[in-house]
Design a protein around this motif. Structure first.
Motif, PDB file in Angstrom:
ATOM      1  N   ALA A 195       0.977  -1.308  -0.101  1.00 21.81           N
ATOM      2  CA  ALA A 195       0.024  -0.048   0.007  1.00 21.81           C
ATOM      3  C   ALA A 195       0.970   1.270  -0.106  1.00 21.81           C
ATOM      4  CB  ALA A 195      -1.021  -0.057   1.356  1.00 21.81           C
ATOM      5  N   ARG A 196       2.023   1.280   0.654  1.00 25.76           N
ATOM      6  CA  ARG A 196       2.833   2.415   0.531  1.00 25.76           C
ATOM      7  C   ARG A 196       3.984   2.466  -0.451  1.00 25.76           C
ATOM      8  NH1 ARG A 196       1.890   5.733   4.283  1.00 25.76           N
ATOM      9  NH2 ARG A 196       3.759   6.891   4.167  1.00 25.76           N
TER      10      ARG A 196
ATOM     11  N   ILE B 103      -8.139  -4.989  -0.195  1.00 29.40           N
ATOM     12  CA  ILE B 103      -7.009  -4.368   0.608  1.00 29.40           C
ATOM     13  C   ILE B 103      -6.600  -5.317   1.592  1.00 29.40           C
ATOM     14  CG2 ILE B 103      -6.344  -2.526   2.331  1.00 29.40           C
ATOM     15  CD1 ILE B 103      -8.029  -0.551   0.972  1.00 29.40           C
TER      16      ILE B 103
ATOM     17  N   LYS C 169      -5.080  -6.300   4.927  1.00 30.33           N
ATOM     18  CA  LYS C 169      -4.616  -5.828   6.153  1.00 30.33           C
ATOM     19  C   LYS C 169      -3.456  -6.562   6.932  1.00 30.33           C
ATOM     20  CE  LYS C 169      -6.492  -2.486   7.210  1.00 30.33           C
ATOM     21  NZ  LYS C 169      -6.177  -0.793   6.857  1.00 30.33           N
TER      22      LYS C 169
ATOM     23  N   ASP D 224       0.108  -3.257   4.719  1.00 30.61           N
ATOM     24  CA  ASP D 224      -1.092  -3.374   4.200  1.00 30.61           C
ATOM     25  C   ASP D 224      -0.592  -3.602   2.650  1.00 30.61           C
ATOM     26  OD1 ASP D 224      -2.386  -3.131   6.606  1.00 30.61           O
ATOM     27  OD2 ASP D 224      -2.838  -1.040   5.972  1.00 30.61           O
TER      28      ASP D 224
ATOM     29  N   TYR E   9      -2.347  -3.912  -1.688  1.00 28.89           N
ATOM     30  CA  TYR E   9      -3.533  -4.009  -2.371  1.00 28.89           C
ATOM     31  C   TYR E   9      -3.527  -5.178  -3.277  1.00 28.89           C
ATOM     32  CZ  TYR E   9      -3.675   1.179  -1.048  1.00 28.89           C
ATOM     33  OH  TYR E   9      -3.789   2.217  -0.330  1.00 28.89           O
TER      34      TYR E   9
END
Lengths: 73, 200
Positions: free
Chosen positions: B146-147, B165, B167, B180, B182
């Protein structure tokens, strides 16, 4: 946080003049909005908010309107 | 008695070796002889490896050549990205094909940082998707952290669908909270429709 504040933030991330961005600016439709600009944008939003964005919020940022919405949270 | 399932055409694997040209880039199957000091440098660079949550490491050319040789280039593809104008090797795709489900999982690294922000992934992955979808793949999959914001941009800009997503999916390289991830997907029919819409 107004739309013009959001536009200033986006313009800085995209390294363009704010006047070149329309109110409908969105990812995929603005040439300068590339992968590195997107990274600068998310980091700038996080800096403004003083906290990292969660994955759901970050995933939703695709337009100037999204930026204004997230900054207003 | 079970109704007969309609026969699907057999899955055609991409021809080997693969070679695709775009306006600016050449994609081709990598071979052990492509192992280079440049590539060893990417593996050791925390800025290159960090976004894919992989610890940088020192690797010799021989070790890199052995790594390349492990790809069967039939269901596990290792595809280099080369600048057409200079012939410079700037990055690579790893593609894992699942013949049963007709999916292709794509990962990409642009190792040469001077090419970051030049829309290499958008141009090359479009050509690669065309190729995969023409050769039996029915769905493409991508799973950026995610980052990893530049990678996320590329999925968004290319029209992939965010399907979930995950987690706390990954342990981070250097400690801290779990990361996290995607899950992006792209169906063949959606891609073809997007290509048609974008055509002049």
């Amino acid at each position: 946080m107004s739309l013009s504040d959001a536009k200033a933030l986006l313009a800085e991330a995209l390294q363009v003049a704010p006047a070149t961005l329309g109110d409908e600016a969105r990812l995929g439709a603005v040439e300068a909005w590339d992968s590195l600009a997107h990274m600068r944008l998310i980091l700038a939003i996080e800096e403004k908010r003083g906290a990292p964005l969660d994955a759901e919020t970050a995933a939703g940022i695709e337009s100037l309107a999204d930026i204004a919405r997230v900054l207003a949270l | 008695m079970m109704p007969r399932q309609p026969q699907r055409p057999p899955l055609r694997r991409p021809p080997r070796p693969l070679k695709i040209e775009t306006e600016r880039w050449l994609l081709r199957t990598l071979v052990p002889a492509d192992a280079s000091e440049r590539w060893c440098g990417w593996v050791a660079d925390p800025e290159v490896m960090g976004p894919v949550n992989t610890a940088p490491r020192t690797m010799t050319r021989a070790e890199l050549a052995a790594y390349i040789a492990r790809f069967d280039q039939e269901t596990r593809l290792l595809i280099g990205i080369f600048e057409r104008a200079s012939g410079l090797h700037i990055g690579f795709y790893q593609v894992d094909l699942n013949p049963r489900h007709r999916t292709a999982s794509l990962n990409v690294i642009i190792g040469d940082k001077s090419f970051w922000g030049r829309k290499v992934v958008l141009e090359t992955r479009a050509a690669l998707l065309d190729h995969l979808f023409r050769n039996g793949t029915e769905k493409a999959l991508g799973a950026p952290l995610a980052r990893n914001f530049p990678a996320v941009f590329n999925y968004k800009a290319q029209g992939w669908r965010l399907e979930g997503i995950l987690k706390g999916q990954c342990r981070p390289m250097y400690g801290g909270p779990r990361l996290d991830q995607y899950q992006y997907g792209l169906l063949k029919d959606d891609w073809i429709a997007m290509r048609r819409k974008a055509a002049p």
